[in-house]
Structure formats: structure tokens, C-alpha cells
Scaffold this motif. Sequence first.
Motif, PDB file in Angstrom:
ATOM      1  N   LEU A 115       0.832  -1.200   0.000  1.00 38.36           N
ATOM      2  CA  LEU A 115       0.000   0.000   0.000  1.00 38.36           C
ATOM      3  C   LEU A 115       0.869   1.254   0.000  1.00 38.36           C
ATOM      4  N   TRP A 116       1.977   1.202   0.712  1.00 37.60           N
ATOM      5  CA  TRP A 116       2.861   2.361   0.828  1.00 37.60           C
ATOM      6  C   TRP A 116       3.594   2.631  -0.488  1.00 37.60           C
ATOM      7  N   ASN A 117       3.898   1.583  -1.234  1.00 40.85           N
ATOM      8  CA  ASN A 117       4.544   1.788  -2.531  1.00 40.85           C
ATOM      9  C   ASN A 117       3.568   2.373  -3.550  1.00 40.85           C
ATOM     10  N   ILE A 118       2.280   2.031  -3.422  1.00 44.29           N
ATOM     11  CA  ILE A 118       1.280   2.663  -4.276  1.00 44.29           C
ATOM     12  C   ILE A 118       1.192   4.151  -3.964  1.00 44.29           C
ATOM     13  N   ILE A 119       1.192   4.478  -2.670  1.00 40.30           N
ATOM     14  CA  ILE A 119       1.170   5.890  -2.259  1.00 40.30           C
ATOM     15  C   ILE A 119       2.410   6.614  -2.783  1.00 40.30           C
TER      16      ILE A 119
ATOM     17  N   VAL B 115      -4.655  -0.306  -9.642  1.00 43.84           N
ATOM     18  CA  VAL B 115      -3.440  -1.084  -9.371  1.00 43.84           C
ATOM     19  C   VAL B 115      -3.782  -2.399  -8.668  1.00 43.84           C
ATOM     20  N   SER B 116      -4.689  -2.339  -7.691  1.00 37.60           N
ATOM     21  CA  SER B 116      -5.092  -3.553  -6.979  1.00 37.60           C
ATOM     22  C   SER B 116      -5.846  -4.500  -7.897  1.00 37.60           C
ATOM     23  N   PHE B 117      -6.643  -3.949  -8.805  1.00 36.77           N
ATOM     24  CA  PHE B 117      -7.373  -4.780  -9.763  1.00 36.77           C
ATOM     25  C   PHE B 117      -6.412  -5.533 -10.681  1.00 36.77           C
ATOM     26  N   LEU B 118      -5.284  -4.905 -10.994  1.00 42.65           N
ATOM     27  CA  LEU B 118      -4.281  -5.557 -11.835  1.00 42.65           C
ATOM     28  C   LEU B 118      -3.450  -6.584 -11.064  1.00 42.65           C
ATOM     29  N   GLY B 119      -3.702  -6.689  -9.759  1.00 43.15           N
ATOM     30  CA  GLY B 119      -2.968  -7.653  -8.950  1.00 43.15           C
ATOM     31  C   GLY B 119      -1.666  -7.130  -8.398  1.00 43.15           C
ATOM     32  N   LEU B 120      -1.480  -5.793  -8.435  1.00 43.40           N
ATOM     33  CA  LEU B 120      -0.237  -5.198  -7.961  1.00 43.40           C
ATOM     34  C   LEU B 120      -0.386  -4.545  -6.597  1.00 43.40           C
ATOM     35  N   GLY B 121      -1.557  -4.752  -5.966  1.00 44.67           N
ATOM     36  CA  GLY B 121      -1.780  -4.184  -4.652  1.00 44.67           C
ATOM     37  C   GLY B 121      -1.150  -5.017  -3.555  1.00 44.67           C
ATOM     38  N   ASP B 122      -1.292  -4.539  -2.333  1.00 46.72           N
ATOM     39  CA  ASP B 122      -0.740  -5.240  -1.174  1.00 46.72           C
ATOM     40  C   ASP B 122      -1.546  -6.523  -0.936  1.00 46.72           C
TER      41      ASP B 122
END
Length: 318
Positions: free
Chosen positions: A177-181, A253-260
Amino acid sequence: MKNEPASPKTISEGALVAPIDAVDVPHTARGYGLVGGAWRGLRSLSLKQKLGFAILLIYLVIAIAAPALMTHDPWAINRTEQGLTARMEPPSSRHLLGTTDLGRDLFSQLIIGTRATIIVGFLAAFCVTIIGTNMGLLSGYYGGWVDEIIMRVVDVAYVIPFVPFIIILISLLEPSLWNIILAIILLFWRSPTRVIRSQVLSLKTRPFVKAARVSGASDLRILYTQIAPNILPLSLLYMTISVGWAVITEASVSFLGLGDPLVISWGSMLNGAFLSGAARHAWWWVVPPGIAIVLMVIATFLVGEAAEEYANPRLRER
């Protein structure tokens, strides 16, 4: 003795604080104080803008009270009375929004997913606004090589495609989550920087700034006591807009599977539905998080519309 507003003569003699009418200050901020101006501003909102504030407030309350609102452990595999996995059950009194293919309660996941959305949306937007505001202040005020360097970095940030950038960033680091931020902050600060810079270019030529400089005020004092208060409404506008974009980004990003993988979010719920092949027939798995994302984004843009009117009172006269 009554406090008289500063006159042009006072300004020319070196007053450090600009008179309130020297710049375009929103109507709601004139003479009412911070709390009073905010209250009058809220009362003057249109119905749809009040609705936007109400939706954001509801989401914030849900995020804070999530443990009390959840009916099940969002990670737990629930079972039927016969001891079988409660797989793909439709909404019922036991599971208000049904279950996943692993028997996890979707209502509880939707509730706890609000926290991830609030954290990413508001934290990323706050950091973007702080960085963009300060970069815009420095670039517009100092000009020269400082302005040239900052603007070239902004140009580079504009040409970087976001999705490939975040894929590479998370590949180098880890899904979190922090890397997305961090990815949102690294690219989204460009817009407030450019707009605030143009506003500072205008403000720094005003008489009250020249008077402060003649009176011996330092550059930092001029920047943060004379110029910064006059661009705060603009910063507020970009903060509300950034919340919406951050929510969309996290969901994408989470939908693409790149989330935490250790954090449940609305985007990860949609990702699970599509990976399991349940998106076509298990509407209770797709529709609730989709509606939650849409309402969140709509609310932030309605609040952004209110912030835009606050930053530019002339819009209310149309």
C-alpha cells in the motif's frame, strides 16, 4: 479604537502584512475567521456539494469504526451448518453481501476495504499537495535556475506513463500500500506545482510583497506569511482532486494484482472476482465494491467543485 483596514499608504510605508483586499480572497474568508468562514462556506454549498461532503463523512466514519461494523472476520473461511465451505453464497441474513469462492464474507471485506481507500486517498493527496505547493512557491518566487530545474522535472513527470511506472516501481520494491502511495506522490505533484507557480508569479509582483521585501523581510517570511496564505484555497482544490485520482489509482493497481496482498481493498475485491471467474454470475461480489469506488470518486469531485468555488468566488456568480 476601531481597527481600520490598511490603506495603500500604509502598504507603501512597509507593512509586513497585506491588507485583506489587496488580493483576491474568497468571500467566505473575509472577516469571519477560519471556523466562521468554513461554516458560512458549508451553508452556501449546493445540494449536490453537501451530498459529496456527506458521502465522504460516511466513508470516514466507516473506516474508523470498521472493526465494530464488520459481521465476520474478512479473512476467515466461513462454513455452512453442514460444515461445508460457504462458497459463493448470495446475500442473506447471515452474509449481507454474500461470500467469495473461498467462503469469505464480502460485507466485512467491503467495510474493511474502506480503510485502505481512505488511507491511500487522503495520505497521498496530502503529500501531493504539500510537495506541489512548496515546489510551486519556490519555482514561482525565485525564478531563474530554480524555476528552470523544477519545471524540467515537472515536464519529465508529465511524460511518464503511470501504469508502466508503477509496475516497474513495484517490481523493484514489493507490492505494498505504501509503494502505491509513493508512486502516486512521485507523479501527481506535477499538476499543483505548475498551477501554483503561475499564481505565485502574479502574487510576487503585488505591492504588499514589494513592501515586505523593502522592510527587510526574508524570502522565507515573504513566501510563507505573505504569498502562501493567498494560494491556500488553490492548494485545497488540488488536494480534493488528488483524493479522487488516488482512489482510482489504488483501485486500478489492486485490480491488476499489484496491490498489497495483505490488505483488503475494493480493487483487490474486484481482482479476486475476475480471477475466480465469478464476475459474470456473482453480482454481489462485483457490484458493491464497484459502487463504493464510484460513489467515493463522485464525492471527491463534488467536494472539489466546492473547493473550486471557494478558490474562485466568481464561479458562484454564474
